[in-house]
Structure formats: C-alpha cells, structure tokens
Enzyme design. Structure first.
Site, short mmCIF file in Angstrom:
data_model
loop_
_atom_site.label_atom_id
_atom_site.label_comp_id
_atom_site.label_asym_id
_atom_site.label_seq_id
_atom_site.Cartn_x
_atom_site.Cartn_y
_atom_site.Cartn_z
N GLY A 68 34.41 91.32 90.37
CA GLY A 68 35.86 91.39 90.42
C GLY A 68 36.30 92.77 89.97
O GLY A 68 36.71 93.63 90.76
N TYR B 263 42.58 92.76 86.04
CA TYR B 263 43.07 91.99 84.89
C TYR B 263 44.30 92.62 84.24
O TYR B 263 44.50 92.49 83.04
CB TYR B 263 41.93 91.77 83.87
CG TYR B 263 40.74 91.10 84.49
CD1 TYR B 263 40.80 89.78 84.90
CD2 TYR B 263 39.54 91.79 84.68
CE1 TYR B 263 39.71 89.16 85.50
CE2 TYR B 263 38.45 91.17 85.29
CZ TYR B 263 38.55 89.86 85.69
OH TYR B 263 37.46 89.25 86.29
N CYS C 22 58.15 93.41 71.71
CA CYS C 22 58.40 93.16 70.29
C CYS C 22 57.16 92.65 69.57
O CYS C 22 57.13 91.49 69.11
CB CYS C 22 59.56 92.19 70.14
SG CYS C 22 61.08 92.93 70.68
N GLU C 23 56.15 93.46 69.52
CA GLU C 23 54.91 93.14 68.82
C GLU C 23 54.34 94.45 68.31
O GLU C 23 54.24 95.41 69.08
CB GLU C 23 53.85 92.58 69.79
CG GLU C 23 54.20 91.34 70.50
CD GLU C 23 53.68 90.08 69.84
OE1 GLU C 23 52.79 90.16 68.97
OE2 GLU C 23 54.18 89.01 70.21
N ARG D 232 45.43 93.74 78.03
CA ARG D 232 44.03 93.91 77.64
C ARG D 232 43.84 94.62 76.29
O ARG D 232 43.00 94.19 75.49
CB ARG D 232 43.23 94.62 78.74
CG ARG D 232 43.18 93.81 80.06
CD ARG D 232 42.14 94.31 81.05
NE ARG D 232 40.79 94.06 80.57
CZ ARG D 232 40.02 94.96 80.02
NH1 ARG D 232 40.43 96.21 79.90
NH2 ARG D 232 38.83 94.63 79.60
N GLU E 55 29.49 87.97 92.68
CA GLU E 55 30.94 87.80 92.53
C GLU E 55 31.59 88.90 91.69
O GLU E 55 32.17 88.61 90.63
CB GLU E 55 31.23 86.49 91.82
CG GLU E 55 30.82 85.26 92.55
CD GLU E 55 30.97 84.02 91.68
OE1 GLU E 55 30.95 82.93 92.26
OE2 GLU E 55 31.09 84.13 90.44
N1 LLP Z 1 32.67 84.93 88.53
C1 LLP Z 1 33.10 84.11 87.57
C2 LLP Z 1 32.69 82.71 87.59
C3 LLP Z 1 33.92 84.60 86.55
O1 LLP Z 1 34.33 83.78 85.58
C4 LLP Z 1 34.30 85.96 86.55
C5 LLP Z 1 35.18 86.50 85.51
C6 LLP Z 1 33.86 86.77 87.60
C7 LLP Z 1 33.03 86.23 88.57
C8 LLP Z 1 34.23 88.21 87.73
O2 LLP Z 1 33.90 88.97 86.64
P1 LLP Z 1 34.10 90.56 86.71
O3 LLP Z 1 33.17 91.08 87.79
O4 LLP Z 1 35.50 90.82 87.07
O5 LLP Z 1 33.75 91.03 85.38
N2 LLP Z 1 40.27 88.99 81.44
C9 LLP Z 1 39.02 89.64 81.06
C10 LLP Z 1 37.92 89.33 82.03
C11 LLP Z 1 37.68 87.86 82.22
C12 LLP Z 1 36.66 87.57 83.26
C13 LLP Z 1 36.62 86.14 83.60
N3 LLP Z 1 35.68 85.79 84.58
C14 LLP Z 1 39.26 91.14 80.93
O6 LLP Z 1 40.37 91.59 81.14
O7 LLP Z 1 38.34 91.87 80.57
#
Ligand code: LLP
Length: 421
Positions: A269, A365, A337-338, A307, A267
């Site tokens: 992202g 993200y 405003c931060e 981020r 998975e």
């Molecule tokens: N699968 C599950 C169950 C997840 O919770 C996540 C990410 C992914 C896959 C995908 O993860 P990736 O390949 O994108 O790292 N907002 C944070 C990242 C939070 C990720 C949450 N879950 C940031 O901006 O770094």
C-alpha cells in the site's frame, strides 16, 4: 504555487508518475524473479478513491479492501470483482454479502467469521472463495501499533489452529472453497528479512494441510508492509528488490517442499502511493517563545495527517513558494486544538508566515486516516500528470459537515437555518 492558488490549501497532491513507477517496479521484480503466476494487489487502505481505483486497474493491479466503504468504492469504480480481496478482522454480514455478490474473494480472519461467510454464501446460493489469514509469529522492526504478525495480534488465526479451521472450511463446501493462505506481519519496515521469513512458515502450513488431505490451496498471499523513506535516516528498500526477493523465496520454499507453486499475491500500500503524495499548507502565525522554540503554524495538521500524533512519525518539508536556505530550526505545528498537533519538530526551515510549505511523503495513510476534528472539512486532493492537475477528491466545506446533522424538534430554534429532518 499555482496548484495552491488554483485549489487552495491545505492540498493533497498525488503524482501519478510516481505511483506508476512504484507499481511497475513491483511488477518488474516479480517478472525478474521468474515466478510463474502472481498478482500485485494494491492495499487500498493506504489511499483510496474512485480515481485511485481506476488507476489501480490501469496499472494492472488488483485491490485489497478492508471495509464496506472501500468495497463500495471499488465496485462503483467498475473494478472486476475477481481482482478484489476483502480483508478485515470483523467483517459484517453486509460486507460479506456485497463481496459475494461481486465475486470478491474473502480473507477469513477467525472461526466465527468462517461460519458467517458460509451462512451468507449458502443463503445466496454461491460459493465463497476464501483464504485463511494466519498469524505467523514474526515481527518486523516497526512501531508497535502497526505490527500485525506477532502471536498476540488481534488479526488472524494462530498457526496451530490453522489445520482445524481449514478442515472446517473443507466441511463447509460447497458454501466455502478454501483457496489459499494469507499473512501480513506489519507495516513501514525497511528490513525485508521478516517478510521472507513468513514464507517458510506459510509453506510449512501448506505441507501440514496437504498431509490432512487439503489439497485445494492455489493462492498464497504474503501481505504488504514495505516501508518508504520519510526522512534521510530512513534507508528504504526499493520495492523492486522486495518483490524480487519474495518471488524467489516463494519459488525456493515451495520447490524445496515439493509443493506446486501457488498463485502469489503481494499487497503493498504505502510503497505504491506514499512518496507520490505531497501536502501543501499555507503558513500562518509564528511565535517565538522565550525558551528559544519557534512555532510556525500551518492551515492544516493532525486532521489531514494524524501520523505524527499517532505513531510519532517523522516528515520532511520545504518552502515551496520561493527559494530558501535551510534556516534556523523551527517547529511546524498544525491548527488543531491539541498540543500533540505537531507536524515536524525542530526542522531547519527558513519559513515565514504566508509561505507555502510542502510536506513530503504524505501519499499513504494521510487522506485515508484524516478526520473532521474541530469540525474542519478535509482538504481537496489533486492528481498531477504531465503538468496537468485534476481534482480527484473535492474539498469539504463547512456546509458539507452539516449534511449529516439533524436537530430534534424540541431543540429547533426559529432562526436555525438547517432544520432538515
Ligand atoms: N495487507 C494487509 C492485510 C494490511 O493490513 C496492510 C496494512 C497492508 C496490506 C498494506 O500495508 P503497507 O504496504 O501499506 O504497509 N496507518 C498505519 C499503517 C497501517 C497499516 C495497516 N495495514 C500508518 O500510517 O503507518
């Protein structure tokens, strides 16, 4: 330059070829691993909209969704339910019912959720195909906020609970069919060691469950989490190597334990969309402080990229409207405003007010975590391909922000123009 003039700034620009390259590299790694049965699920939480869903399908990826909104987007975009998996640690009845209606598989996070899924399936006369999310107790090297696999995580079932919950799931047949296990240990890590480590742990769970007569497991979902390079000091692992290593490791681990090879799900992202995104900003006012710091403010900031303020994330940028040298160090700040609204601290950038600034690696993200802070509309997003740019998310303007507002009768003024009930 042309994009900024045509679509305005700030602007999220997504490059389709880069997305396709990452998706294809991920698939190529799995092919090379000779793993017989797999599917890449794009983790939509990184960046999702209707066009991204269509692209996901075109690239032969399934989808991981985590909310009613993401699920709705997938369904409205016409994605086949069988390739969609619903995650989340507190799914609502509404989310579960919608998932079941469209044959979306559900990754169950805890015992009470299992009962809710069974209840929903029973009342709609369907069988919920479920995976159980386990917490393997493995921590990747990343920011604390984006670790999810450690023992005290809010996500998933403790390992020693898995057998009991799996038996419970078995007893809940035919409302529930337990088809697999899932784990995701965290995000933005370059070391693939921990992502491989969990495979042995999950394979051991398969063994334990078999010993208890649970032989229905056909799916293994090892999550996402591979990091990308935001700056030169990030030594990112290519996604091809990550998926290749995972494919090989699952083969070895399951064969060693004399287990049939499950359908393997990964998975990613960020690694699919992260480097495909660039944000274009227009530089506004500049300020040189007596202490030597020079601030240059752009027309966006923490609302379109939370981020840096959330995870102290680092980015790189360049001047995009003219050739420039490295320049002296400045601090690129947003307009919110931060005081924490700093996009890049101490960056060598020869940028002047009026310049166009490109910040790299904003594909993941950023849009998905953006907000209307300070009552600011979100930027537009364009998808570029073969020299053409298409809007895939329209810019929000100040009127869009009024759309959800209501004024109670007793507060209405004669001259308030927007008095919809
Ligand atoms: N699968 C599950 C169950 C997840 O919770 C996540 C990410 C992914 C896959 C995908 O993860 P990736 O390949 O994108 O790292 N907002 C944070 C990242 C939070 C990720 C949450 N879950 C940031 O901006 O770094």
């Amino acid at each position: 330059m042309v994009l900024a003039e045509q679509f305005g700034t700030p602007l999220w620009v997504m490059d389709e070829a880069t997305i396709a390259q990452a998706a294809n590299a991920c698939k190529a790694g799995l092919v090379q691993s000779q793993y017989p049965d797999w599917q890449v699920l794009y983790a939509g939480k990184a960046f999702l909209c209707l066009a991204m869903c269509r692209l996901t399908e075109q690239l032969g990826l399934g989808l991981d969704v985590v909310s009613y909104g993401e699920l709705h987007t997938a369904i409205e975009a016409g994605l086949a339910g069988e390739s969609v998996y619903l995650h989340g640690n507190n799914k609502s009845k509404e989310e579960i019912e919608r998932a079941l209606k469209h044959n979306v598989k559900i990754v169950v996070d805890c015992e009470s959720e299992l009962h809710l899924v069974a209840q929903c399936a029973q009342s709609s006369g369907t069988t919920a195909q479920i995976l159980l999310r386990v917490t393997p107790g493995v921590e990747p090297d990343t920011h604390h906020y984006i670790k999810t696999g450690q023992h005290d995580s809010k996500f998933g079932l403790a390992l020693d609970e898995t057998t009991r919950i799996a038996k419970l799931a078995k007893d809940l047949a035919p409302a529930v069919a337990l088809i697999g296990l899932h784990a995701h240990i965290g995000s933005q890590s370059h070391d693939i060691g921990p992502y491989l480590e969990i495979i042995d742990i999950l394979a051991d769970c398969f063994v334990d469950l078999r010993a208890q007569g649970i032989t229905s497991l056909t799916h293994l979902d090892v999550g996402g989490g591979l990091g990308i390079a935001y700056t030169e000091s990030d030594k990112a692992t290519p996604i091809y190597e990550w998926s290749l290593a995972i494919g090989k490791k699952v083969s070895e681990s399951f064969t060693e334990r004399k287990l049939p090879l499950p359908k393997l799900l990964v998975e990613p992202g960020r690694a699919i969309v992260g480097t495909a995104g660039v944000t274009l900003y227009r530089a506004g006012h500049s300020k040189q402080l007596p202490g030597g710091v020079t601030y240059l403010a752009v027309d966006g900031g923490m609302a379109d990229n939370p981020r840096p303020v959330t995870y102290q994330a680092k980015y790189t940028a360049c001047v995009a409207n003219r050739q420039s040298t490295q320049g002296k160090k400045i601090t690129l700040v947003g307009k919110y405003c931060e005081s924490g609204d700093v996009l890049i601290r101490d960056v060598a950038l020869d940028a002047q007010p009026g310049d166009l600034i490109a910040v790299f690696g904003t594909g993941a993200y950023n849009y998905s975590m953006s907000s209307n802070y300070n009552r600011t509309g979100r930027p537009a997003c364009v998808l570029v391909k073969d020299g053409l740019a298409n809007i895939i998310i329209e810019r929000e303007n100040a009127d869009h922000l009024l759309r959800q507002d209501r004024i109670p009768d007793y507060l209405r003024a004669k001259n308030a123009r927007n008095c919809a009930v």
